[in-house]
Design a protein around this motif. Structure first.
Motif, short mmCIF file in Angstrom:
data_model
loop_
_atom_site.label_atom_id
_atom_site.label_comp_id
_atom_site.label_asym_id
_atom_site.label_seq_id
_atom_site.Cartn_x
_atom_site.Cartn_y
_atom_site.Cartn_z
N SER A 47 14.24 58.64 37.27
CA SER A 47 14.74 57.52 38.08
C SER A 47 14.19 56.17 37.62
O SER A 47 14.61 55.13 38.12
CB SER A 47 14.37 57.74 39.55
OG SER A 47 12.96 57.63 39.74
N LEU A 48 13.23 56.19 36.68
CA LEU A 48 12.64 54.94 36.21
C LEU A 48 13.63 54.18 35.32
O LEU A 48 14.44 54.78 34.62
CB LEU A 48 11.36 55.23 35.42
CG LEU A 48 10.20 55.86 36.19
CD1 LEU A 48 9.07 56.19 35.23
CD2 LEU A 48 9.71 54.94 37.29
N PRO A 49 13.58 52.84 35.33
CA PRO A 49 14.46 52.04 34.45
C PRO A 49 14.24 52.41 32.98
O PRO A 49 13.13 52.75 32.56
CB PRO A 49 14.00 50.60 34.72
CG PRO A 49 13.35 50.65 36.08
CD PRO A 49 12.74 52.00 36.20
N LYS A 50 15.30 52.34 32.19
CA LYS A 50 15.23 52.76 30.79
C LYS A 50 14.27 51.90 29.97
O LYS A 50 13.70 52.36 28.98
CB LYS A 50 16.63 52.73 30.17
CG LYS A 50 17.55 53.80 30.73
CD LYS A 50 18.90 53.79 30.05
CE LYS A 50 19.79 54.89 30.62
NZ LYS A 50 21.14 54.89 29.98
N ASP A 51 14.11 50.62 30.37
CA ASP A 51 13.24 49.74 29.60
C ASP A 51 11.80 49.76 30.07
O ASP A 51 10.96 48.99 29.61
CB ASP A 51 13.77 48.29 29.65
CG ASP A 51 13.84 47.77 31.09
OD1 ASP A 51 13.71 48.60 32.02
OD2 ASP A 51 14.05 46.56 31.26
N SER A 52 11.48 50.70 31.00
CA SER A 52 10.11 50.79 31.51
C SER A 52 9.27 51.60 30.53
O SER A 52 9.81 52.34 29.71
CB SER A 52 10.08 51.45 32.89
OG SER A 52 10.50 52.79 32.80
N PRO A 53 7.93 51.44 30.61
CA PRO A 53 7.06 52.27 29.75
C PRO A 53 7.20 53.74 30.11
O PRO A 53 7.93 54.11 31.02
CB PRO A 53 5.65 51.73 30.06
CG PRO A 53 5.76 51.10 31.40
CD PRO A 53 7.15 50.55 31.49
N ALA A 54 6.46 54.58 29.40
CA ALA A 54 6.61 56.04 29.57
C ALA A 54 5.91 56.55 30.81
O ALA A 54 5.28 57.60 30.80
CB ALA A 54 6.06 56.74 28.32
N GLY A 55 6.01 55.81 31.88
CA GLY A 55 5.37 56.22 33.12
C GLY A 55 5.46 55.15 34.18
O GLY A 55 6.19 54.17 34.03
N LEU A 56 4.72 55.33 35.27
CA LEU A 56 4.76 54.40 36.39
C LEU A 56 3.72 53.29 36.19
O LEU A 56 2.53 53.57 36.03
CB LEU A 56 4.45 55.12 37.71
CG LEU A 56 5.64 55.75 38.44
CD1 LEU A 56 6.07 57.02 37.69
CD2 LEU A 56 5.28 56.09 39.88
N THR A 57 4.20 52.04 36.20
CA THR A 57 3.28 50.91 36.20
C THR A 57 2.65 50.81 37.58
O THR A 57 3.04 51.52 38.52
CB THR A 57 4.01 49.61 35.89
OG1 THR A 57 4.98 49.39 36.92
CG2 THR A 57 4.69 49.68 34.52
N LEU A 58 1.69 49.92 37.73
CA LEU A 58 1.02 49.76 39.03
C LEU A 58 2.02 49.41 40.12
O LEU A 58 2.01 50.02 41.20
CB LEU A 58 -0.06 48.67 38.94
CG LEU A 58 -0.76 48.31 40.26
CD1 LEU A 58 -1.45 49.53 40.86
CD2 LEU A 58 -1.78 47.19 40.03
N ASP A 59 2.92 48.46 39.84
CA ASP A 59 3.90 48.07 40.86
C ASP A 59 4.81 49.22 41.24
O ASP A 59 5.08 49.45 42.43
CB ASP A 59 4.74 46.89 40.35
CG ASP A 59 3.96 45.58 40.31
OD1 ASP A 59 2.90 45.53 40.97
OD2 ASP A 59 4.39 44.63 39.64
N SER A 60 5.30 49.96 40.24
CA SER A 60 6.21 51.07 40.54
C SER A 60 5.46 52.21 41.24
O SER A 60 6.03 52.91 42.09
CB SER A 60 6.90 51.58 39.28
OG SER A 60 5.96 51.97 38.29
N PHE A 61 4.17 52.39 40.92
CA PHE A 61 3.37 53.42 41.60
C PHE A 61 3.20 53.09 43.08
O PHE A 61 3.42 53.95 43.95
CB PHE A 61 2.00 53.54 40.93
CG PHE A 61 1.03 54.44 41.65
CD1 PHE A 61 1.21 55.82 41.67
CD2 PHE A 61 -0.06 53.91 42.34
CE1 PHE A 61 0.32 56.66 42.34
CE2 PHE A 61 -0.96 54.73 43.01
CZ PHE A 61 -0.76 56.10 43.01
N ILE A 62 2.84 51.83 43.37
CA ILE A 62 2.67 51.44 44.78
C ILE A 62 3.99 51.53 45.53
O ILE A 62 4.04 52.02 46.67
CB ILE A 62 2.07 50.02 44.87
CG1 ILE A 62 0.62 50.03 44.36
CG2 ILE A 62 2.12 49.49 46.29
CD1 ILE A 62 -0.04 48.67 44.32
#
Length: 682
Positions: free
Chosen positions: A585-600
């Motif tokens: 479900s993560l955006p295609k241009d995101s890194p290979a995991g959850l950033t801090l913002d996406s984690f929160i």
């Protein structure tokens, strides 16, 4: 006239209090004990000989100062921290220290040396599907004894410690042995700290558990080293009598009854439940007792086992016969206050001012806060720290995150070395302790506990502002013992009296004692302010969890990191399908995991697959925003308003009346669940 003696061995001192036959305190004494800390390590040790010498001093002092006639002393009870005592075959101290000094024969509860061993125990127990972890919030803690025992076996020279060691005691059980000569152990210590199995059906040492970690030698001779006989709370036997030699050391008569030894938090819970409840007709299971000192324990009874992720227990028959106990906790409560206050550059100025005014430093901080409140014309003193936020995981998180390596976070501190700044940080750390408590209460309530009131006992109950702020944060009545009484020492004395009287109905006795209390009523106007600060508190903790789980400093959490993070946040590990769904479900241009913002964002919107009953409970908890354990009419109004559902007050009142069967103005979860599952076609 008769007297009962209560002995409490805390982290840094021994205390004694003598009570009359109405459980009113007559006299008390306190003596400091040494803590041996090896610099640069997590090793904390004490001496059992020094502790016993301090106990003898305190008892003799109380007898003398209080002019007590020893012929009327009928019982003595002991409680202590859950520290590990090691003795040889002649009952002499065996070192637990790398210094190899035999006088240092106690590993303290706060000792975190056994991190690797505890992790191994948890991993192997999980891999083997051993349900022992189920009764410890999902994993054994560093504060419990299995990891420490394994550390001693692997890290101390065999001929210095492990081969010499013939008796391992939890400290409360050591004190009863010292007083009576009996090697019997208590269910309280064995279940809570040594993984002894206890349920309605049976109680036993689990040989498979210990053998899994190469500690088969502890199983020899029917677990002789840990205790062959394990006694239920407040049961009596011929071994409960104070020995003649010990009586002479204490300055009292031999032959008096010695109570069931209790872990200090459990003594505090017993004493707290003996206090007069400010809420009418509340059962023991609806009363949360917070035993607050260097650390804090959140003690809750239940008739059925309640499993709370990250919270120790449920433990059966360890305090009130026939009831289960859940034990949440804060590793650093009072210690957090000490760290913030005594570590501030203005502390020496504060101390000098307090000495000059013949007041405590805390009294001076309150005066300073009141001056600031007046200066800034705030409606409530808590508003002064609207922009200062902190968590209190200075010694890890005991519950419900259950992470001994988690660190604290502080936000909003400026370059200000003044007494005013120290006072504001003092206020902020008290609020943070309360927010951490709310986090524990939410976890316990979500799992099934229901509380109508909170009692705070222990040293922190006397800290200015703390009880009222807890009441405002919890939005529940909070009460503390009045005057000179002390719940921990009271509970210890009650334990002795129960054995002396051969009492069978513990709950009846607690209701009879009904010690006087001081009650703090929650300020409803403060609920929104504290809820906003609590949300920030949770976010700060999530940031620290992210930092800890991002083990390689990548700036994001990969799949393996998220498995660890999910345990920290939810108390259970995400499976591979949940991980795949999340990452897809993560955006295609995101890194290979959850950033801090996406984690929160994910944490805040997390919605596991849950069955209808769990969904109902989640809805109930969302409406019960102050964790009361029931819904009021105001909760219904607020819920419909938030959802923008336009119904008249008459319609909402009618719906509420149908659910409020007994007309007490409260809707329980059971009634709410019935309504949510009701099918008119059935």
């Amino acid at each position: 006239m008769s007297y009962s003696i209560g002995i409490d061995v805390g982290t840094a001192s021994v205390r004694c209090m003598i009570f009359d036959d109405k459980y009113m305190p007559i006299v008390q004494c306190q003596k400091s004990i040494e803590i041996y800390h090896t610099p640069g390590t997590q090793h904390y040790e004490q001496s059992s000989n020094e502790i016993w010498t301090a106990i003898c001093y305190c008892v003799k002092n109380c007898i003398s100062t209080g002019n007590i006639n020893i012929n009327y002393v009928k019982s003595i009870g002991f409680d202590a921290t859950c520290s590990l005592v090691v003795l040889d075959e002649k009952f002499e101290p065996v070192t637990v220290s790398l210094s190899e000094n035999d006088e240092r024969n106690i590993i303290m509860w706060m000792d975190h040396r056994a991190g690797n061993e505890t992790t191994e125990i948890n991993l192997k127990s999980t891999e083997s599907c051993d349900d022992v972890l189920k009764f410890y919030g999902g994993k054994i803690s560093l504060e419990q004894q299995p990891g420490k025992l394994l550390w001693l076996k692997r890290n101390m020279k065999q001929n210095v410690c492990w081969k010499r060691a013939k008796h391992f005691f939890d400290l409360p059980d050591f004190l009863r042995w010292k007083a009576t000569g009996s090697l019997e152990r208590s269910v309280c210590s064995c279940v809570c700290k040594l993984c002894y199995r206890s349920s309605e059906e049976k109680q036993y040492w689990d040989e498979k558990f210990w053998s899994r970690f190469d500690m088969n030698d502890l199983c020899e001779n029917n677990f002789e080293k840990l205790g062959t006989t394990v006694r239920k709370p407040f049961s009596t036997s011929n071994f409960d009598l104070l020995s003649k030699n010990v009586a002479e050391e204490l300055g009292i008569k031999d032959g008096i009854r010695v109570g069931t030894p209790l872990i200090d938090a459990y003594a505090g819970a017993l004493g707290g439940l003996a206090c007069k409840s400010p809420v009418k007709d509340s059962h023991l299971t609806e009363r949360l007792v917070i035993v607050a000192g260097t650390s804090s324990c959140f003690m809750a009874c239940s008739k059925k086992p309640v499993f709370v992720p990250g919270v120790w227990g449920p433990y059966y028959d360890v305090l009130i016969p026939g009831l289960w106990v859940s034990e949440g906790g804060q590793s650093a409560a009072g210690k957090s206050i000490d760290y913030i206050v005594q570590g501030h550059i203005a502390y020496s100025e504060l101390k000098a001012l307090a000495d000059q005014e013949n007041k405590t430093p805390f009294d001076m901080l309150i005066i300073r806060l009141q001056e600031l409140e007046k200066k800034h014309n705030t409606a409530n003193i808590s508003f002064l720290t609207a922009n200062i936020h902190m968590t209190v995981d200075f010694h890890g998180n005991r519950a419900p995150v259950a992470d001994p390596d988690l660190g604290a976070v502080i936000s909003g501190i400026k370059l200000d070395n003044s007494l005013d700044n120290l006072a504001l940080q003092y206020l902020a750390v008290i609020q943070a302790i309360a927010y951490d408590g709310k986090h524990i209460i939410e976890a316990m309530t979500k799992a099934g506990h229901r509380f109508k009131q909170v009692q705070i006992c222990g040293g922190l109950s006397r800290i200015p502002l703390l009880p009222q702020i807890h009441a405002d944060v919890f939005q529940m009545p909070v009460y503390i013992c009045e005057g000179t009484n002390d719940c921990v020492l009271l509970g210890s004395a009650i334990s002795g009296k129960l054995v002396a009287d051969n009492a069978t109905d513990v709950e009846h006795l607690l209701n009879e004692i009904s010690a006087p209390v001081q009650t703090f009523i929650p300020d409803k106007n403060m609920a929104d302010f504290h809820n906003e600060k609590y949300t920030i508190y949770c976010s700060l903790q999530q940031i620290e969890i992210f930092r800890e789980c991002d083990r390689r400093g990548k700036g994001y959490l990969d799949a393996e990191d998220m498995k660890v993070a999910s345990i920290r946040v939810y108390g259970s590990k995400m499976n591979k399908y949940e991980i795949e769904r999340l990452f897809s479900s993560l955006p295609k241009d995101s890194p290979a995991g959850l950033t801090l913002d996406s984690f929160i964002s994910y944490v805040q919107s997390f919605d596991k697959r849950i069955d209808p009953e769990d969904q109902n409970r989640e809805t109930f908890l969302a409406m019960d925003r102050t964790c009361k354990g029931f819904l009021t009419k105001e909760d219904f109004y607020r819920a419909f308003e938030k959802l923008n559902i336009k119904l008249s007050n008459e319609v909402i009142d009618s719906a509420f009346r149908q659910l409020d069967v007994d007309g007490d103005g409260r809707v329980s979860y059971r009634d709410f669940d019935f309504m949510m599952n009701y099918d008119p076609n059935e």
